[in-house]
Write a protein that holds these residues in place. Structure first.
Motif, PDB file in Angstrom:
ATOM      1  N   LEU A  74       0.762  -1.047  -0.062  1.00  0.00           N
ATOM      2  CA  LEU A  74       0.138   0.051  -0.119  1.00  0.00           C
ATOM      3  C   LEU A  74       0.739   1.345  -0.002  1.00  0.00           C
ATOM      4  N   VAL A  75       1.841   1.308   0.602  1.00  0.00           N
ATOM      5  CA  VAL A  75       2.751   2.322   0.979  1.00  0.00           C
ATOM      6  C   VAL A  75       3.398   2.534  -0.576  1.00  0.00           C
ATOM      7  N   ILE A  76       3.722   1.554  -1.296  1.00  0.00           N
ATOM      8  CA  ILE A  76       4.533   1.544  -2.796  1.00  0.00           C
ATOM      9  C   ILE A  76       3.465   2.298  -3.745  1.00  0.00           C
ATOM     10  N   MET A  77       2.036   1.593  -3.673  1.00  0.00           N
ATOM     11  CA  MET A  77       1.200   2.285  -4.291  1.00  0.00           C
ATOM     12  C   MET A  77       0.796   3.728  -4.211  1.00  0.00           C
ATOM     13  N   SER A  78       0.743   3.917  -2.807  1.00  0.00           N
ATOM     14  CA  SER A  78       0.268   5.137  -2.647  1.00  0.00           C
ATOM     15  C   SER A  78       1.463   6.518  -2.893  1.00  0.00           C
ATOM     16  N   ILE A  79       2.510   5.840  -2.919  1.00  0.00           N
ATOM     17  CA  ILE A  79       3.731   6.916  -3.235  1.00  0.00           C
ATOM     18  C   ILE A  79       3.673   7.058  -4.510  1.00  0.00           C
ATOM     19  N   ILE A  80       3.535   6.095  -5.538  1.00  0.00           N
ATOM     20  CA  ILE A  80       3.664   6.282  -6.838  1.00  0.00           C
ATOM     21  C   ILE A  80       2.180   7.205  -7.394  1.00  0.00           C
ATOM     22  N   ASP A  81       1.227   6.756  -6.865  1.00  0.00           N
ATOM     23  CA  ASP A  81       0.012   7.749  -7.300  1.00  0.00           C
ATOM     24  C   ASP A  81       0.097   8.958  -6.632  1.00  0.00           C
ATOM     25  N   SER A  82       0.661   9.338  -5.478  1.00  0.00           N
ATOM     26  CA  SER A  82       0.710  10.540  -4.831  1.00  0.00           C
ATOM     27  C   SER A  82       1.756  11.520  -5.530  1.00  0.00           C
ATOM     28  N   PHE A  83       2.860  10.872  -5.924  1.00  0.00           N
ATOM     29  CA  PHE A  83       3.973  11.754  -6.667  1.00  0.00           C
ATOM     30  C   PHE A  83       3.611  12.173  -7.919  1.00  0.00           C
ATOM     31  N   LEU A  84       2.456  11.401  -8.448  1.00  0.00           N
ATOM     32  CA  LEU A  84       2.083  12.033  -9.779  1.00  0.00           C
ATOM     33  C   LEU A  84       0.631  12.898  -9.683  1.00  0.00           C
ATOM     34  N   ILE A  85       0.332  13.193  -8.523  1.00  0.00           N
ATOM     35  CA  ILE A  85      -0.828  13.692  -8.322  1.00  0.00           C
ATOM     36  C   ILE A  85      -1.069  15.089  -9.076  1.00  0.00           C
ATOM     37  N   PHE A  86      -2.372  15.410  -9.667  1.00  0.00           N
ATOM     38  CA  PHE A  86      -2.518  16.422 -10.609  1.00  0.00           C
ATOM     39  C   PHE A  86      -3.868  17.176 -10.658  1.00  0.00           C
ATOM     40  N   ASP A  87      -4.757  16.096 -10.851  1.00  0.00           N
ATOM     41  CA  ASP A  87      -6.314  16.526 -10.848  1.00  0.00           C
ATOM     42  C   ASP A  87      -6.787  17.365  -9.888  1.00  0.00           C
ATOM     43  N   VAL A  88      -6.551  16.859  -8.564  1.00  0.00           N
ATOM     44  CA  VAL A  88      -7.015  17.530  -7.134  1.00  0.00           C
ATOM     45  C   VAL A  88      -6.551  18.747  -7.189  1.00  0.00           C
ATOM     46  N   VAL A  89      -5.341  19.073  -7.385  1.00  0.00           N
ATOM     47  CA  VAL A  89      -4.539  20.215  -7.234  1.00  0.00           C
ATOM     48  C   VAL A  89      -5.027  21.302  -8.261  1.00  0.00           C
ATOM     49  N   TYR A  90      -5.159  20.739  -9.540  1.00  0.00           N
ATOM     50  CA  TYR A  90      -5.772  21.412 -10.654  1.00  0.00           C
ATOM     51  C   TYR A  90      -6.936  22.292 -10.456  1.00  0.00           C
ATOM     52  N   VAL A  91      -8.003  21.432  -9.692  1.00  0.00           N
ATOM     53  CA  VAL A  91      -8.997  22.013  -9.485  1.00  0.00           C
ATOM     54  C   VAL A  91      -9.243  23.012  -8.415  1.00  0.00           C
ATOM     55  N   MET A  92      -8.653  22.472  -7.311  1.00  0.00           N
ATOM     56  CA  MET A  92      -8.810  23.090  -6.014  1.00  0.00           C
ATOM     57  C   MET A  92      -7.934  24.455  -5.916  1.00  0.00           C
ATOM     58  N   THR A  93      -6.640  24.362  -6.306  1.00  0.00           N
ATOM     59  CA  THR A  93      -5.933  25.634  -5.835  1.00  0.00           C
ATOM     60  C   THR A  93      -5.051  26.140  -7.086  1.00  0.00           C
ATOM     61  N   ASP A  94      -4.780  25.137  -8.248  1.00  0.00           N
ATOM     62  CA  ASP A  94      -4.019  25.516  -9.403  1.00  0.00           C
ATOM     63  C   ASP A  94      -2.729  26.034  -8.934  1.00  0.00           C
ATOM     64  N   GLY A  95      -2.312  25.370  -7.747  1.00  0.00           N
ATOM     65  CA  GLY A  95      -0.868  25.656  -7.388  1.00  0.00           C
ATOM     66  C   GLY A  95      -0.548  26.743  -6.377  1.00  0.00           C
ATOM     67  N   GLY A  96      -1.702  27.612  -6.078  1.00  0.00           N
ATOM     68  CA  GLY A  96      -1.560  28.502  -5.278  1.00  0.00           C
ATOM     69  C   GLY A  96      -1.918  28.072  -3.743  1.00  0.00           C
ATOM     70  N   PRO A  97      -1.561  29.103  -2.818  1.00  0.00           N
ATOM     71  CA  PRO A  97      -1.317  30.418  -2.943  1.00  0.00           C
ATOM     72  C   PRO A  97       0.242  30.492  -2.940  1.00  0.00           C
TER      73      PRO A  97
END
Lengths: 306, 278
Positions: free
Chosen positions: A230-253
């Motif tokens: 689970l740790v390995i899978m979570s690390i791979i997925d989290s490292f490539l996170i994009f969509d949640v950030v794109y919608v919620m904060t767009d990288g800011g503040p």
């Protein structure tokens, strides 16, 4: 002749010629698409990473390792890496710890296990955009649920508000990441817990071990291979996170939630630095690959030791 | 006797309390979303957490006026169904070849495909886009459907499952004079149903919830999916159309949750299969 009929005659003819042609026919569509949309892009991305190109002009300029060197010196990329590491560590640790807790409680012989599992799993099947939109509103300044709740409890919400606050924005994004992942981890943990022989716990109870001892000395070591998975899978997925950030904060503040996936997207599709973005892709790949490799080594050793 | 009974029930109460509290926290965003979809915009603004004073469908009717929801729904469905069908079919075929047809170089080809599984998708982003752009596919559904028709991971899943089907069954069919097509259709496919269900569920969910692919490749509003519709809708009129946003997020979330409720066991098994075969 319909396509299926043609395939069928071709196939039975192939069968007479032997296994090779049958295999070739069964594999052909997958292999062709794999070559076109996996292998070719991979090679092309390697090529682009040593070029400077805006995606429009007919000329690409060869810059050698220039793109990689620029990344190495880029404060923006370093910030993105730090943010991504923080997000990955936070989501992975919290996600694994909470899910183990819930799974152990669910496995303790309570009624309604299925209903609880159903509820905890709900975020896993939800669309990321919908989830991110909902969370954005929950965290809305003033009228959002978080503010209302805090005010009801007589507390003051942070100012500036959650997603606009450099200290809080990344924490909220991590919270959403954990929320979205928890149910998946729980399901996998439950499958693993049900494989631990009940006799172990019974024997330990006879020997006078309390529930905390049983958890620490039986559950944790026996479930370790699943934890590592689970740790390995979570690390791979989290490292490539994009969509949640794109919608919620767009990288800011001020770049406090700018993860590498988002930076890469921006470099490629907003600033059209395709060379830089490709090089970034390879650096991310190298990092994820290295982490996975180290963990598989660790994982293998652990499993052999059990 | 009595004390131990009390202790057990106390810890049981604590267990239920912790689990229920966690469940409420997890499910709250869904409740918030559905609850607010039945309020007016003004009520959402002033009392976002309260139950609706009167249940109104103004959000739903409004969003149907503003957006062609049925079209978005249809587009999402077209994409998800075609990708799921194609991907499941190709995974079954390739999985069969890798598991049950001995041919020279089988192990090496399969091993090579497995290694590429570790490559993160972001690396493919730009070159794939350039390639698909040059093919002239941008703005068409097949820009999304064709590349998604093959997934190494799904082939891997199907192959692993088919390896578990005894070779004797295949041999017996061969002795009876069945060729590979017959064996595949009549023997292997029915036996491999659980694996194919896993592949189909994961593929459908992934493609229904995907917004990044459509964002890149479907630039014409008449091709937009639900996810893209929501993303654009959210961007256009901030704050003004809160009740419509809640109606739309509810509508988007509903189909997959309903499917999930009905085939919960398969869903959970699908996910468990995935990680336990890794």
């Amino acid at each position: 002749m319909t396509a299926i009929a043609r395939m069928r005659t071709g196939w039975s003819r192939a069968n007479r010629r032997g296994d090779l042609s049958a295999a070739a026919l069964a594999l052909a569509p997958a292999i062709v698409l794999f070559a076109l949309f996996n292998i070719y892009p991979l090679l092309y991305s390697g090529y682009l990473s040593v070029m400077e190109w805006d995606g429009f002009s007919p000329d690409k300029e060869y810059v050698g390792l220039g793109n990689y060197k620029a990344l190495y010196e880029s404060a923006m990329f370093r910030n993105a890496l730090t943010v991504t590491f923080t997000y990955t560590v936070g989501t992975t640790l919290l996600g694994v710890a909470f899910s183990l807790l819930v799974a152990v409680l669910l496995n303790s012989g309570i009624r309604g296990q299925n209903i609880y599992r159903l509820v905890y799993f709900l975020p896993v099947v939800t669309s990321t955009v919908a989830a991110a939109v909902v969370w954005r509103y929950l965290m809305n300044p003033g009228s959002g649920y978080a503010d209302v709740l805090l005010r009801d409890l007589g507390l003051t919400p942070p100012s500036p508000s959650w997603l606009r606050n450099p200290d809080w924005a990344l924490r909220i994004v991590i919270l959403v990441g954990v929320w979205k992942r928890l149910g998946f981890n729980i399901v996998i943990y439950l499958a693993g817990l049900q494989n631990i022989p009940k006799e172990y716990y019974e024997a330990a109870t006879v020997d006078g071990a309390g529930s905390w001892d049983r958890f620490r000395r039986i559950t944790v070591p026996l479930i370790a291979p699943i934890t590592l998975l689970l740790v390995i899978m979570s690390i791979i997925d989290s490292f490539l996170i994009f969509d949640v950030v794109y919608v919620m904060t767009d990288g800011g503040p001020v770049g406090t939630t700018e993860v590498v996936g988002l930076l890469l997207y921006r470099q490629a599709f907003r600033y059209f630095n395709l060379g830089t973005a490709s090089a970034m892709g390879w650096v991310i790949f190298a990092i994820v690959f290295a982490i996975t490799l180290i963990q598989w080594k660790f994982f293998g050793a652990r499993e052999a030791g059990l | 006797m009595i004390t131990s009974f009390r202790r057990i029930s106390a810890s049981l109460v604590l267990t239920y309390a912790a689990l229920t509290l966690g469940a409420i926290a997890v499910v709250y965003p869904f409740f918030f979303m559905v609850n607010n979809s039945f309020k007016t915009g003004r009520e959402i603004l002033h009392s976002p957490t309260a139950l609706p004073s009167t249940i109104t469908l103004i959000g739903y009717t409004g969003v149907f006026e503003e957006l062609d929801v049925l079209l978005l729904f249809k587009n999402s469905l077209i994409l998800a169904v075609s990708i799921t069908l194609l991907n499941t079919l190709l995974s079954a075929l390739a999985g069969y070849a890798f598991a049950k047809i001995p041919f020279p170089g089988r192990g090496r080809i399969f091993g090579f495909m497995l290694i590429t599984m570790m490559i993160p998708g972001v690396l493919f982003l730009i070159p794939s886009y350039v390639f698909i752009y040059n093919l002239g596919w941008v703005g068409h559904y097949h820009a999304l459907i064709i590349p998604s028709a093959v997934s190494v991971f799904n082939i891997f899943l199907v192959r692993q499952f088919m390896l578990g089907i005894p070779d004797e069954i295949v041999e017996a069919a061969r002795i009876d004079g069945a060729g590979d097509p017959t064996i595949f259709m009549r023997v292997i496919l029915p036996l491999a149903r659980p694996a194919l269900a896993t592949v189909a569920i994961l593929t459908f969910m992934g493609s229904w919830n995907d917004f990044f692919g459509p964002l890149l490749y479907l630039n014409q509003p008449e091709h937009w999916t639900l996810q893209l519709g929501l993303l654009q809708f959210r961007g256009t009129v901030p704050g003004e159309n809160a009740e419509q946003i809640w109606a739309l997020t509810t509508l988007i979330t509903l189909p997959i949750v309903v499917v999930y409720f009905f085939i919960q066991e398969q869903f959970v098994k699908a996910f468990a299969n995935v990680s336990l075969s890794k």
